[in-house]
Every structure is written in structure tokens, then in C-alpha cells.
Motif scaffolding. Structure first.
Motif, short mmCIF file in Angstrom:
data_model
loop_
_atom_site.label_atom_id
_atom_site.label_comp_id
_atom_site.label_asym_id
_atom_site.label_seq_id
_atom_site.Cartn_x
_atom_site.Cartn_y
_atom_site.Cartn_z
N SER A 87 7.60 8.64 21.08
CA SER A 87 7.91 10.06 20.91
C SER A 87 7.27 10.69 19.69
O SER A 87 7.25 11.91 19.56
N GLY A 88 6.78 9.86 18.76
CA GLY A 88 6.19 10.41 17.55
C GLY A 88 6.44 9.50 16.36
O GLY A 88 6.63 8.29 16.51
N ILE A 89 6.46 10.09 15.17
CA ILE A 89 6.66 9.34 13.93
C ILE A 89 7.83 9.95 13.19
O ILE A 89 7.82 11.15 12.88
N ALA A 90 8.84 9.17 12.91
CA ALA A 90 10.03 9.67 12.21
C ALA A 90 10.77 8.51 11.59
O ALA A 90 10.64 7.36 12.03
N GLY A 91 11.56 8.80 10.56
CA GLY A 91 12.34 7.76 9.93
C GLY A 91 12.87 8.19 8.58
O GLY A 91 12.84 9.36 8.21
N ASP A 92 13.35 7.20 7.84
CA ASP A 92 13.89 7.42 6.50
C ASP A 92 12.92 8.25 5.67
O ASP A 92 11.73 7.95 5.59
N ALA A 93 13.43 9.32 5.07
CA ALA A 93 12.56 10.26 4.36
C ALA A 93 11.80 9.58 3.22
O ALA A 93 10.60 9.83 3.03
N ILE A 94 12.48 8.73 2.47
CA ILE A 94 11.83 8.05 1.35
C ILE A 94 10.80 7.05 1.88
O ILE A 94 9.67 6.98 1.40
N GLY A 95 11.19 6.28 2.88
CA GLY A 95 10.26 5.31 3.45
C GLY A 95 9.04 5.97 4.05
O GLY A 95 7.91 5.45 3.93
N MET A 96 9.21 7.12 4.70
CA MET A 96 8.07 7.84 5.27
C MET A 96 7.15 8.36 4.16
O MET A 96 5.92 8.25 4.24
N ARG A 97 7.73 8.95 3.13
CA ARG A 97 6.92 9.47 2.02
C ARG A 97 6.13 8.34 1.36
O ARG A 97 4.96 8.48 1.04
N ASN A 98 6.81 7.20 1.17
CA ASN A 98 6.12 6.06 0.56
C ASN A 98 5.02 5.51 1.46
O ASN A 98 3.98 5.06 0.97
N ALA A 99 5.25 5.55 2.77
CA ALA A 99 4.22 5.07 3.70
C ALA A 99 2.97 5.94 3.62
O ALA A 99 1.84 5.44 3.74
N ALA A 100 3.15 7.24 3.43
CA ALA A 100 1.99 8.12 3.30
C ALA A 100 1.17 7.74 2.07
O ALA A 100 -0.07 7.78 2.10
N GLN A 101 1.84 7.37 0.99
CA GLN A 101 1.11 6.92 -0.20
C GLN A 101 0.40 5.60 0.06
O GLN A 101 -0.75 5.41 -0.35
N MET A 102 1.07 4.68 0.74
CA MET A 102 0.46 3.38 1.02
C MET A 102 -0.77 3.54 1.91
O MET A 102 -1.77 2.82 1.76
N ALA A 103 -0.72 4.49 2.85
CA ALA A 103 -1.85 4.69 3.76
C ALA A 103 -3.12 5.05 3.01
O ALA A 103 -4.23 4.69 3.42
N THR A 104 -2.99 5.76 1.87
CA THR A 104 -4.19 6.14 1.11
C THR A 104 -4.87 4.94 0.47
O THR A 104 -6.03 5.02 0.09
N ASN A 105 -4.14 3.83 0.31
CA ASN A 105 -4.79 2.61 -0.17
C ASN A 105 -5.77 2.06 0.86
O ASN A 105 -6.71 1.34 0.51
N LEU A 106 -5.53 2.38 2.14
CA LEU A 106 -6.36 1.85 3.22
C LEU A 106 -7.49 2.79 3.59
O LEU A 106 -8.60 2.36 3.88
N ALA A 107 -7.19 4.09 3.64
CA ALA A 107 -8.21 5.07 4.02
C ALA A 107 -7.95 6.38 3.30
O ALA A 107 -6.80 6.82 3.18
N ASN A 108 -9.01 7.02 2.84
CA ASN A 108 -8.93 8.30 2.15
C ASN A 108 -8.78 9.41 3.19
O ASN A 108 -9.67 9.60 4.02
N PRO A 109 -7.68 10.19 3.16
CA PRO A 109 -7.48 11.19 4.20
C PRO A 109 -8.40 12.40 4.09
O PRO A 109 -8.48 13.19 5.02
#
Length: 710
Positions: free
Chosen positions: A152-174
């Protein structure tokens, strides 16, 4: 706005600081909302959709947002269609309330079954530069948000989601779509297989873009055992993270992901041979270096704990030093951001820190406690730098010391290892050096009491060597004895409820054999890691075992009896040390190398083991409690060395401590200088973990239009 990742090096007497600003956060600094802003803020996201560095036309681009105020909302902000060169622009508007919720933006570009995606963390929903959505950003999003992605999409714990966005930048520059700075640079880059694994997954995405039939192959390969196929590429990638190993290893023909990664066109330099798993292991040293020297941040990190915002607190066994040179007790407490950047002001000193070991915990007030085992090389003994072994240190959430320069020493603390807070804020320490446990009621050292676990004559060497501590649902404290081969269960008042041992068991399969770490599951059962090797040096280590029968044992909450079938083996288990239970009650075991430390160097890699827990509904179909989920090799990576502690954060990342080198000299700086993060691999936990773990309940995304929320 672009900001370069930069490292500020202050030569030590004091601090070595690494300040890293992720691109996602840099974007967040553009255009803050003032109090007199209009009720709606007109915004635009522009960019290009690419595969194999070439723009792709006629892709439908949808811009979604997830808001911290409503973690279930999967909000469609706008859509567009790419032109022939892949370019697009989407105009959207956010209310003041939405802009103030630190929205994460998700771009999905699809054409038939093919999909490319990107995640962008923001402060107010504004993006100050055009973005590239490509194969790499798709893999980064699929991995970092693996535990939050559904059909259905992407959703979850607000803190965990925010932190995941930061972790994603370690892998690829948005912004640029390039490989992230952390992944492309030392200690990662070409030094480990992680970048090549990432590139192979990007090749899988590119293969799907190039040919729709390969998308169908991807969806078939990423279908969970006994489950339903994914509905899109992003969900397929998340499934690969959740189920990272395929049956039939090491037969490459049995791995459809590897075959897709090899299919033409394969534009990115990927793996030459099939891996044991498709997880991404990101190595962290606190800067862009691998070599050991006195200016390093880390040396022999023992264990880790997370606070309520997902920041990681870790302790150093040793002071940073050149490899092969003697080193004395570590004197620092480290704090990392959720994306593994060293926090400005960290490391923290004082408070009696001295060669901290396996013990670190947060109490209900957010204070950090770490047991001072006093790790040091033999040349330090008898010098002014010789470490004491008799204290615990406490720090406030801002890193300032609570304990004095000597640490808190009350309660006959001796060579402390496991350090745990219970739900009431009492601190418990396993005293490896005098066969006892110290209880600090309400964190008040003036009321500390010592609880003997056995009779120990004055001046005698310990017979039990208490090591691991964990608290169950009833507030009871379970203590492993590394030399005694027992587990002692203490009531909240400190009285001994029961001592669990090997009596009546199969001598060929002992329930307890040189046990070290232990962990509770959500139901209050307790898992124990049997190293079959370690004899903790508190101070002697004359009883090192053979490391021939490593295992884990499960004890049941109510009866304290071993679970039928215990002990459990397989899954690549070698020298289990730390152990952690995730939000699905599956069990992660951290091995102290491929075998025991010996005079013969080893060339084998260290693996991570994973077992089915007491909630078998969260395991692959047909599995029973204690069955290995990981392959017979474990999840291998050349990023891993000898691991002690490991814990799971709010985004499902598993952080593991490379405590010793693979082939160390035990008396000359054996410590390794890194932490390794398995990205998105485990079901997230509510942090801090105090007592049994609490899962972050999965959120089912609710699709809405932005206009419906205003």
C-alpha cells in the motif's frame, strides 16, 4: 542547496570530532516556514528520472509524503509524466501544519511493472534543488525503508521513518543520484563487498527497467516463502532485505537475484560471485578512514544502546592506538546520530570511564550507564595508566557526566560486564571479578547493595564469572555465569529465585557452555548465547574452551525450564557472544569471529546468525522455535571482524560491534576500530530497550490526497 560532507579533525589530548551533514538534511534547511506564512505554501519538485544514467521518458511520476503527525498517512501530493529526456516537475502545496511535521517525500516513477524511486528527508516539505531518481536511489530507499514498505505504500513509526531517510543518504545522494559519500568512501568503497552488492542490486533494478519480463522474474524471486508476490519494485527490494538468502547456497543457479544482476545491460560494477546474502553492511569508523592510529574515535567498541530518538550510545574498550602497539583503557563514551554520524561534542570523557566492556544501558530517565571493566594491554599494568576495575559511569542525555572522576564504586563492583536498567530504574551490574551482582536502587549509588551468587574466599579467583544481564517482564534479572556455566535468576529485590545449569542434560549437548550474552523476547522468555570458548579475563583466562559446540539456549519465562529442543545450533553459529531479539521475536546472534582466537590465523569470514523465535508466525513457513533462518554460512560479510555486542534500532538497522580484529595479538591492541550496520534487516524496536523488547507495530498506509488533509 548542496553541502559537502566534511570532517573536522582536532588532534587529541581531547576530542576528535567528525561532523557529517547528510544531503537529505541539507535539503531540509531550505525555506523554513515563519509564523506569518500563508495557510498553504506553493512548492515545486523538479528533476529527472534515469536508469543506467540515461533519462527515461513517459514514466508516470507520483510524489507522496509521510507526515510525522500521522505516520499512517501515505499522501499523494501531485503527479506528472516525464518528457523524452526523463525530466519532470510537480507543483504541490502544504499547509502550515503539514510543513511543520518534517515530511518525508517519496518519488515513485513507474512504467508498466518497472519502477524507480527516491526518498528525501525534509524539514518543511521543501526541496531546494532538482533531484535525480534512478536505480541507485531506488535500492537505497528499498533497503533503508525495508521494514516500512508494504503493497500500500511506505508508513511507520515517525522517528524510525525520519531516521531511515537519513540512512538512505549514506547509500545514494537524493540530489545527484550518485552513490552516497559514506558508501563510496573509506572504510567502505572498494575495501569491502558492500558497494559491489549495492551495485548488483542497482543492476537488478536496471534490468527490470530495460525489459518488463525481468520485472516479472524479480517479483517471483522476491516473493516471500509461502507469501504473495510483491506488487512493485520497491516492495520487491524490501522483501529481498527481509528474506536475504536463497535456498541451495552456494549454487549460483539457485539465486535468481544474482542472475538478474548479471543480465545485460549491467551498468554498475557489481559482484563477480554470488553472495551468501543480499544485505548491505555499512562500516562506520567515525570518519573516512580504516587504519588505526591515536586520532581514531573507536577502538574495541563493546556494546551499544539506543535512546528514544534512535541515537546510538557506545563504549570503547581501549584507547585508540596504532595497530600492534600497546594500548590502555578506553576513556570515552560515543554518540552517533541515527545515520551513524558522530554527534558534535562526542566523544564524552570523565565520569570514571575506564575500559568499559559489554555493559551499557539507558535508564527510564534517558541517562546512560556503562560498566568499567578496565580493559587494557599488559604493558599498562603497574604504570600510572593502569585501569581500575571497580566502577560504573553515568551520563546525562546531553553527554555530561553524573558520576565522579572515579565512577560510582559502591556495591563492591568488580570487573563489571553486563549492565542493565530494569523498568523501575534500578541498575544491575554483573561482577565478573567477585561472583556477585550489584544493584543500584533507582540509580542512587548511596543505596547500592552487593548480591553474592556464590561463595568466594578472600583473594580467590572467581569461580562463576557473571557476565550477561537481562530483565524479563516480571522485573527479574537473568545473569549468565561465563565460567560457572549457569544462569542465575534474581527477583527484583535481589533474592535468588533459581540457578539454571546443565544437570540432567545431554553432556554432548550442554544447555550452557561458556555463556556470554543473553536477551529477552517480548514474552519474557530468555535466550542465552553459549560461546563454548570464552573464559572472561577477570583477571585470569585459563579455562578457554574448544569452540566446538556453540549454541543458543531458550529458557521459558514462567517455569524457567529450557524450551524443548534446546540448545539450538546451525545458521552459521560459531562463537556466539551478543544476542538480540527483534520486533518479530526473531533472534540475531553476533559471533566473535569464525572460530576461537588461536595461534593459527584464520582466513574465514565472520557471519551473523538468525533463528526463528517463539512467534513462529513471523518465521518462514514450516519453521519451529529455534530453527535457523540464516544459511549454514550465516550472513557473511568482509566488513565483519570479531563481534561482541549488537542491537536493533527504530528503523530495523542492526548495529554490530567489531570489537576485536580477526587475527589479533590479544596483548597488543587487539581491538578493531569499527561498527557495522546491517541496513533494514530486522523488525524495528521501540527504544530505549529496557526489559523485554517492544516492537514498533507495523502501520498500514492509508492513501489520501493532500487536499483531503487540509
Amino acid at each position: 542547496m548542496k553541502q559537502r560532507l566534511r570532517v573536522l579533525h582536532l588532534h587529541r589530548g581531547g576530542l576528535w570530532r567528525a561532523i557529517a551533514l547528510s544531503v537529505g538534511l541539507a535539503l531540509a534547511l531550505t525555506g523554513c516556514v515563519s509564523d506569518d506564512s500563508p495557510s498553504e505554501n506553493p512548492l515545486r519538485l523538479s528533476g529527472q528520472v534515469q536508469s543506467r544514467s540515461v533519462g527515461v521518458g513517459n514514466y508516470k511520476v507520483e510524489l507522496y509524503a509521510s507526515f510525522s503527525g500521522d505516520p499512517a498517512a501515505w499522501v499523494l501530493l501531485g503527479e506528472a509524466t516525464t518528457s523524452g529526456d526523463g525530466s519532470f516537475a510537480i507543483d504541490y502545496a502544504l499547509s502550515d501544519a503539514q510543513a511543520n511535521q518534517q515530511p518525508i517525500l517519496f518519488v515513485e516513477a513507474s512504467s508498466g511493472a518497472a519502477m524507480l524511486a527516491s526518498a528525501i528527508g525534509t524539514d518543511n516539505g521543501a526541496v531546494g534543488a532538482p533531484v535525480i531518481v534512478n536505480d541507485r536511489t531506488t535500492v537505497a530507499t528499498g533497503n533503508a525503508f525495508a521494514q516500512f514498505i508494504s503493497a500500500s505504500g511506505i508508513a511507520g513509526d515517525a522517528i524510525g521513518m525520519r531516521n531511515a531517510a537519513q540512512m538512505a543518504t549514506n547509500l545514494a545522494n537524493p540530489v545527484s543520484g550518485a552513490v552516497g559519500t559514506a558508501l563510496s568512501s573509506s572504510p567502505n568503497g572498494d575495501a569491502t563487498s558492500t558497494l559491489a552488492t549495492f551495485n548488483s542490486l542497482a543492476n537488478v533494478v536496471a534490468a527490470c527497467v530495460a525489459a518488463q519480463d525481468r520485472c516479472a522474474q524479480l517479483f517471483a524471486a522476491a516473493t516471500p516463502p509461502g507469501g504473495v508476490p510483491p506488487v512493485n519494485v520497491l516492495q520487491a527490494l524490501s522483501n529481498i532485505v527481509k528474506y536475504p538468502a536463497y535456498p541451495g547456497y552456494p549454487d549460483s543457479a539457485a539465486d535468481p537475484i544474482f542472475r538478474l544482476a548479471q543480465a545485460a545491460p549491467a551498468p554498475y560494477p557489481g559482484l563477480a560471485a554470488r553472495p551468501t546474502n543480499w544485505l548491505l553492511f555499512l562500516k562506520v569508523t567515525g570518519g573516512f578512514y580504516s587504519e588505526q592510529n591515536p586520532s581514531n574515535l573507536l577502538n574495541g567498541v563493546g556494546n551499544i544502546a539506543f535512546d528514544a530518538q534512535g541515537y546510538a550510545w557506545a563504549n570503547d574498550n581501549y584507547e585508540p592506538q596504532y595497530s600492534g602497539q600497546p594500548t590502555c583503557a578506553g576513556l570515552s563514551l560515543l554518540r552517533f546520530s541515527p545515520s551513524a554520524q558522530i554527534v558534535p561534542g562526542s566523544p564524552y570523557f570523565g565520569g570514571g570511564l575506564s575500559g568499559a566492556g559489554f555493559g551499557i544501558t539507558l535508564d527510564p530517565s534517558g541517562n546512560i550507564w556503562t560498566g568499567n571493566f578496565g580493559f587494557e594491554d599488559p604493558p599498562c599494568i603497574g604504570t600510572p595508566l593502569e585501569a581500575p576495575h571497580n566502577s560504573v559511569s553515568a551520563f546525562r542525555p546531553d553527554g555530561s557526566a553524573i558520576s565522579p572522576a572515579t565512577g560510582f564504586t559502591q556495591g563492591k563492583i568488580s570487573w563489571p560486564q553486563g549492565t542493565s536498567s530494569d523498568q523501575a530504574g534500578n541498575i544491575w551490574l554483573a561482577n565478573c571479578g567477585n561472583d556477585s551482582v550489584t544493584k543500584i536502587p533507582d540509580g542512587d549509588p548511596t543505596r547500592a547493595v552487593n548480591i553474592p551468587l556464590g561463595v568466594l574466599a578472600a583473594g580467590a579467583l572467581p569461580n562463576l564469572k557473571p557476565f550477561g544481564t537481562v530483565v524479563d517482564l516480571d522485573g527479574n534479572v537473568w545473569v549468565t555465569t561465563n565460567k560457572g556455566n549457569t544462569v542465575v535468576v534474581l527477583a527484583p529485590d535481589g533474592s535468588i529465585i533459581k540457578t539454571l545449569g546443565n544437570t540432567g542434560g545431554d553432556p554432548a549437548r550442554p544447555l550452557l557452555s561458556h555463556p556470554i550474552g543473553n536477551a529477552a523476547d517480548s514474552k519474557g522468555n530468555v535466550w542465552v548465547a553459549n560461546s563454548d570458548w570464552l573464559d572472561a579475563p577477570c583477571p585470569d583466562r585459563s579455562n578457554v574452551g574448544p569452540a566446538k559446540n556453540p549454541s543458543i539456549t531458550l529458557f521459558q519465562r514462567g517455569s524457567h525450564d529450557p524450551y524443548p529442543g534446546s540448545p539450538f545450533t546451525g545458521g552459521g553459529i560459531t562463537v556466539p557472544w551478543g544476542i538480540s531479539v527483534d520486533g518479530n521475536d526473531t533472534v540475531w546472534v553476533f559471533n566473535f569471529g569464525p572460530d576461537g582466537v588461536g595461534v593459527t590465523p584464520t582466513t574465514a569470514l565472520t557471519g551473523i546468525s538468525r533463528f526463528c523465535g517463539t512467534d513462529t508466525s513471523k518465521c518462514p513457513p514450516g519453521m519451529k522455535v529455534g530453527d535457523p533462518i540464516s544459511p549454514p554460512t550465516g550472513y557473511l560479510s568482509n566488513s565483519l571482524e570479531r563481534i561482541t555486542g549488537g542491537q536493533i534500532d527504530r528503523s530495523g538497522n542492526v548495529w554490530m560491534m567489531n570489537n576485536w580484529k580477526q587475527n589479533p595479538n590479544p596483548d597488543l591492541n587487539p581491538g578493531s576500530n569499527s561498527i557495522v550496520i546491517m541496513i533494514g534487516a530486522a523488525a524495528p524496536l521501540n527504544t530505549p530497550v529496557i526489559g523485554p523488547p517492544v516492537a514498533l507495530v507495523p502501520v498500514v498506509p492509508r492513501k489520501v490526497l493532500a487536499a483531503q488533509l487540509r
